[in-house]
Motif scaffolding. Structure first.
Motif, short mmCIF file in Angstrom:
data_model
loop_
_atom_site.label_atom_id
_atom_site.label_comp_id
_atom_site.label_asym_id
_atom_site.label_seq_id
_atom_site.Cartn_x
_atom_site.Cartn_y
_atom_site.Cartn_z
N PRO A 7 -24.44 20.09 -18.45
CA PRO A 7 -25.82 19.02 -18.59
C PRO A 7 -26.92 19.96 -18.96
CG PRO A 7 -25.11 19.44 -16.47
CD PRO A 7 -24.14 20.10 -17.14
N VAL A 8 -27.75 19.74 -20.17
CA VAL A 8 -28.98 20.40 -20.54
C VAL A 8 -30.22 19.82 -20.69
CG1 VAL A 8 -27.64 22.43 -21.34
CG2 VAL A 8 -28.23 20.48 -23.09
N ASN A 9 -29.89 18.61 -20.77
CA ASN A 9 -31.13 17.33 -20.96
C ASN A 9 -30.65 15.84 -20.26
OD1 ASN A 9 -29.41 16.36 -23.00
ND2 ASN A 9 -30.51 17.69 -24.57
N LEU A 10 -31.35 15.10 -20.28
CA LEU A 10 -31.16 13.78 -19.99
C LEU A 10 -29.79 13.07 -20.44
CD1 LEU A 10 -34.59 12.20 -19.12
CD2 LEU A 10 -32.82 12.23 -17.46
N GLU A 11 -29.93 13.51 -21.70
CA GLU A 11 -28.84 12.83 -22.65
C GLU A 11 -27.26 13.31 -22.27
OE1 GLU A 11 -27.11 10.15 -24.83
OE2 GLU A 11 -29.33 10.03 -24.73
N SER A 12 -27.34 14.70 -22.09
CA SER A 12 -26.23 15.37 -21.76
C SER A 12 -25.88 14.94 -20.08
CB SER A 12 -26.12 16.93 -22.18
OG SER A 12 -27.31 17.58 -21.52
N VAL A 13 -26.80 14.81 -19.24
CA VAL A 13 -26.60 14.51 -18.08
C VAL A 13 -25.70 13.15 -17.85
CG1 VAL A 13 -27.59 13.73 -15.72
CG2 VAL A 13 -28.56 15.81 -16.97
N MET A 14 -26.17 12.13 -18.79
CA MET A 14 -25.58 10.91 -18.81
C MET A 14 -24.29 10.95 -19.40
SD MET A 14 -28.80 8.20 -19.82
CE MET A 14 -29.41 9.23 -21.04
N LYS A 15 -23.94 11.73 -20.37
CA LYS A 15 -22.62 12.31 -21.07
C LYS A 15 -21.75 12.93 -19.87
CE LYS A 15 -23.91 12.88 -25.76
NZ LYS A 15 -24.07 13.77 -26.98
N SER A 16 -22.27 13.66 -18.84
CA SER A 16 -21.52 14.46 -17.85
C SER A 16 -21.00 13.16 -17.14
CB SER A 16 -22.47 15.09 -17.22
OG SER A 16 -22.70 16.28 -18.03
N ILE A 17 -21.97 12.10 -16.57
CA ILE A 17 -21.44 11.18 -15.52
C ILE A 17 -20.52 10.23 -16.29
CG2 ILE A 17 -22.52 9.08 -14.46
CD1 ILE A 17 -25.24 10.24 -14.49
N LEU A 18 -20.69 9.95 -17.47
CA LEU A 18 -19.51 9.14 -18.10
C LEU A 18 -18.09 10.18 -18.19
CD1 LEU A 18 -21.61 7.74 -21.07
CD2 LEU A 18 -20.54 6.48 -19.11
N ALA A 19 -18.26 11.37 -18.30
CA ALA A 19 -17.11 12.35 -18.50
C ALA A 19 -16.52 12.39 -17.15
CB ALA A 19 -17.46 13.61 -18.74
N ILE A 20 -17.30 12.47 -16.18
CA ILE A 20 -16.58 12.23 -14.84
C ILE A 20 -16.11 11.18 -14.35
CG2 ILE A 20 -17.11 12.82 -12.21
CD1 ILE A 20 -19.17 15.07 -13.15
N GLY A 21 -16.82 10.12 -14.79
CA GLY A 21 -16.27 8.79 -14.45
C GLY A 21 -14.95 8.48 -15.17
N ASP A 22 -14.84 9.12 -16.52
CA ASP A 22 -13.45 8.79 -17.06
C ASP A 22 -12.22 9.69 -16.22
OD1 ASP A 22 -11.60 8.07 -19.49
OD2 ASP A 22 -11.68 10.35 -19.23
N LEU A 23 -12.70 11.01 -15.86
CA LEU A 23 -11.75 11.89 -15.10
C LEU A 23 -11.20 11.11 -13.91
CD1 LEU A 23 -10.81 14.79 -15.20
CD2 LEU A 23 -12.78 15.33 -13.63
N LEU A 24 -12.18 10.15 -13.10
CA LEU A 24 -11.76 9.68 -11.87
C LEU A 24 -11.46 8.39 -12.05
CD1 LEU A 24 -14.79 11.50 -9.67
CD2 LEU A 24 -12.33 12.53 -10.46
N SER A 25 -11.16 7.93 -13.24
CA SER A 25 -10.85 6.30 -13.42
C SER A 25 -12.04 5.51 -12.76
CB SER A 25 -9.53 5.93 -12.83
OG SER A 25 -8.45 6.78 -13.40
N ALA A 26 -13.44 5.93 -12.99
CA ALA A 26 -14.41 5.17 -12.64
C ALA A 26 -15.39 4.89 -13.49
CB ALA A 26 -15.10 6.04 -11.36
N THR A 27 -14.66 4.52 -14.70
CA THR A 27 -15.62 4.37 -15.98
C THR A 27 -16.60 3.27 -15.72
OG1 THR A 27 -14.19 5.34 -17.34
CG2 THR A 27 -15.57 3.80 -18.50
N PRO A 28 -16.14 1.93 -15.26
CA PRO A 28 -17.18 0.89 -14.92
C PRO A 28 -18.23 1.41 -14.21
CG PRO A 28 -14.87 0.25 -14.64
CD PRO A 28 -14.90 1.61 -14.85
#
Length: 279
Positions: free
Chosen positions: A109-130
């Motif tokens: 994460p280097v800016n707001l956009e990549s922070v949101m991408k990080s959240i989505l990536a971790i959500g996918d990793l943990l089967s918590a996408t919704p």
């Protein structure tokens, strides 16, 4: 690895991870916050030092600071995956974990956009996408609301953020705080290639900031003293306008969903006439 899948993390590393990881060690305070935001804290078995939000995070076993990790403590927690950050977690630790077949999933994460991408990536990793989609949607809505209000602003007041006491340290360009100031309709007076420039008191006075924010992990009492010192200099426009504020650094520079709170707070500091409501 039983029930595994192959993923590519935000650092570009391809790795095999458990399909349903149950023992997570978060290697940065921001990762801990994101796991909690995704309501997956029941899987956390260890966190890094300074993981202080929410309060419940402080009760988890610590594995060192994110730049000085204790590999033995990590291994003792028997994680089936570690989640960390590119900018901070030492490569040597990642290599040691790899050697012991403990997957390291990295975000960048280097800016707001990549922070949101990080959240989505971790959500996918943990089967918590919704839940991840819901968190990101709320962030985008609130970011857009700030942008909408500042879009027509012609005058962008000069802002000085102090994150260090002695010497006085501020934040330059290509930082979370610089992005928040810009989106909130202000001008970062410390903008430049040096991410953490130092200033003398005389230099700060000559910059004539119209808004000052004192933000650090230091004790609040210390920063009340710093504010009191600045208030003795009425030559500074921010002092005359009583626009010298104290705010916790974690809402301004920790890449988590709370950056949106930092953005909203910054907008209220810079344009109080436009942002009177407290979300």
């Amino acid at each position: 690895m039983a029930q595994s899948r192959t993923v590519t993390d935000m650092v570009g590393r391809t790795l095999s991870v458990p399909k349903y990881p149950q023992r997570i060690v978060a290697l940065a305070p921001s990762i801990t916050e994101i796991v909690f935001a995704l309501e997956q804290q029941h899987r956390l078995k260890g966190v890094s030092r300074f993981s202080d939000f929410p309060t419940e995070a402080t009760r988890h076993p610590k594995v060192g600071s994110y730049v000085h990790l204790d590999v033995e403590r990590i291994v003792a927690l028997q994680p089936d995956i570690c989640i960390g950050i590119k900018d901070g977690n030492p490569l040597v630790v990642v290599e040691q974990l790899d050697a012991m077949n403990i997957p390291f999933f990295g975000v960048d994460p280097v800016n707001l956009e990549s922070v949101m991408k990080s959240i989505l990536a971790i959500g996918d990793l943990l089967s918590a996408t919704p839940k991840a989609l819901s968190v990101v949607a709320d962030m985008r809505r609130r970011i857009d609301a700030v942008k909408q209000k500042t879009r027509g602003v012609e005058y962008k007041p000069g802002v000085f953020i102090q994150i260090g006491i002695s010497p006085i340290v501020s934040v330059g360009s290509a930082t979370f705080i610089d992005e928040l100031i810009t989106l909130a309709g202000g001008t970062n007076l410390a903008a430049g290639t040096n991410p953490y420039p130092r200033f003398s008191r005389e230099q700060v006075i000559s910059l004539a900031p119209e808004v000052m924010v004192i933000s650090s992990m230091a004790r609040d009492t210390v920063f009340e003293e710093v504010k009191a010192q600045w208030m003795q200099w009425p030559a500074i426009p921010a002092v005359r306008k009583r626009a010298v504020h104290i705010a916790p650094t974690s809402i301004f520079d920790r890449p988590t969903p709370r950056l949106v709170i930092g953005l909203e707070q910054m907008a209220r500091y810079i344009h109080p006439q436009l942002f009177k409501e407290t979300p």
